[in-house]
Design an enzyme around this catalytic site. Structure first.
Site, PDB file in Angstrom:
ATOM      1  N   LYS A  83      33.578  22.755   2.784  1.00  0.00           N
ATOM      2  CA  LYS A  83      34.945  23.276   2.657  1.00  0.00           C
ATOM      3  C   LYS A  83      35.921  22.115   2.543  1.00  0.00           C
ATOM      4  O   LYS A  83      35.923  21.209   3.399  1.00  0.00           O
ATOM      5  CB  LYS A  83      35.248  24.136   3.886  1.00  0.00           C
ATOM      6  CG  LYS A  83      36.338  25.157   3.696  1.00  0.00           C
ATOM      7  CD  LYS A  83      36.346  26.099   4.897  1.00  0.00           C
ATOM      8  CE  LYS A  83      37.509  27.037   4.872  1.00  0.00           C
ATOM      9  NZ  LYS A  83      37.612  27.788   6.126  1.00  0.00           N
TER      10      LYS A  83
HETATM   11  C1  E4P Z   1      39.528  30.710   5.924  1.00  0.00           C
HETATM   12  O1  E4P Z   1      38.693  30.047   5.399  1.00  0.00           O
HETATM   13  C2  E4P Z   1      40.245  30.346   7.130  1.00  0.00           C
HETATM   14  O2  E4P Z   1      39.290  29.837   8.050  1.00  0.00           O
HETATM   15  C3  E4P Z   1      40.930  31.489   7.805  1.00  0.00           C
HETATM   16  O3  E4P Z   1      40.768  32.696   7.104  1.00  0.00           O
HETATM   17  C4  E4P Z   1      42.338  31.209   8.191  1.00  0.00           C
HETATM   18  O4  E4P Z   1      42.880  32.327   8.835  1.00  0.00           O
HETATM   19  P1  E4P Z   1      44.199  32.269   9.725  1.00  0.00           P
HETATM   20  O5  E4P Z   1      45.379  32.155   8.814  1.00  0.00           O
HETATM   21  O6  E4P Z   1      44.209  33.580  10.462  1.00  0.00           O
HETATM   22  O7  E4P Z   1      44.054  31.078  10.624  1.00  0.00           O
END
Ligand code: E4P
Length: 217
Positions: A83
């Protein structure tokens, strides 16, 4: 639509995996902080529980650092997806790592143009953050619709991974718009199962069945 669970909590992942509800897992530095364990241990444990894609995020913000960390994370298990943040260095790292055969998830996407660039860099997944856009009074779902249209216009194979999902309605709308995946926190994922009429109906079936005096043997 595929469901990924957005957590670094092994017990929660195991429960949902055993129920057959998830196709993969996403994590991020904030979730690692919450889990309060070394990232390599967390990712290894998750990959032991699921064969689906497991996104593990680099901490570096420079190209060389992202390549180095991405390869360390990918070496943990064959289903790790690297990622990377949607920055110039992140896109460069995405292009490079994709070229070497790694799977990538480009995260922190807040515009259609960013998603277009990630697809051109060969990202396996693009993660548009719905909830965080909604928080700023911009309709996150419009971004999903725009990306779907753009990717279809040019036959990009990058999968749209709807992220920062906060409600069951977000999941429904993302599915209607053709997002390939939703990554959902465990508690939100469980709300998809619930409907008051299901509970009410089951209650009356259980009561009536008791009255029949029968058993199914
Ligand atoms: C996605 O890859 C992220 O880890 C996640 O969905 C972020 O979510 P949040 O905005 O609730 O922290």
């Amino acid at each position: 639509m595929k469901f990924f669970v957005d957590t670094a909590d092994i017990a929660e992942i195991k429960e949902l995996q055993d129920a057959g509800l998830i196709d993969g897992v996403t994590t991020n530095p904030s979730l690692v902080l919450k889990a309060n364990r070394p990232i390599k241990e967390i990712i290894k444990d998750i990959c032991d529980v699921t064969e689906g894609p497991v996104s593990a995020e680099v901490a570096a913000t420079d190209f060389d650092g992202m390549l180095r960390e991405g390869k360390i994370l990918a070496a943990i298990a064959q289903n790790v997806v690297i990622k990377l943040p949607l920055t110039l260095d992140g896109l460069k790292a995405c292009k490079h790592l994709t070229g070497e055969g790694f799977k990538t998830n480009v995260t922190l996407c807040f515009s259609a143009n960013q998603a277009l660039l990630a697809a051109k860099a060969g990202a396996t997944y693009i993660s548009p953050f719905i909830g965080r856009l909604d928080d700023t009074n911009i309709n996150g779902m419009e971004l999903i619709a725009d990306i779907r249209r753009i990717y279809d216009n040019y036959d990009f194979e990058t999968e749209i991974l709807a992220a920062s999902i906060r409600t069951a309605n977000h999941v429904r709308e993302a599915a209607l718009l053709g997002a390939d995946v939703s990554t959902v926190p465990p508690a939100t994922l469980k709300t998809l199962i619930k409907h008051p009429l299901t509970d009410k109906g089951l209650e009356s079936f259980v009561a009536d069945w008791k009255k029949t005096g029968q058993t199914i043997d």
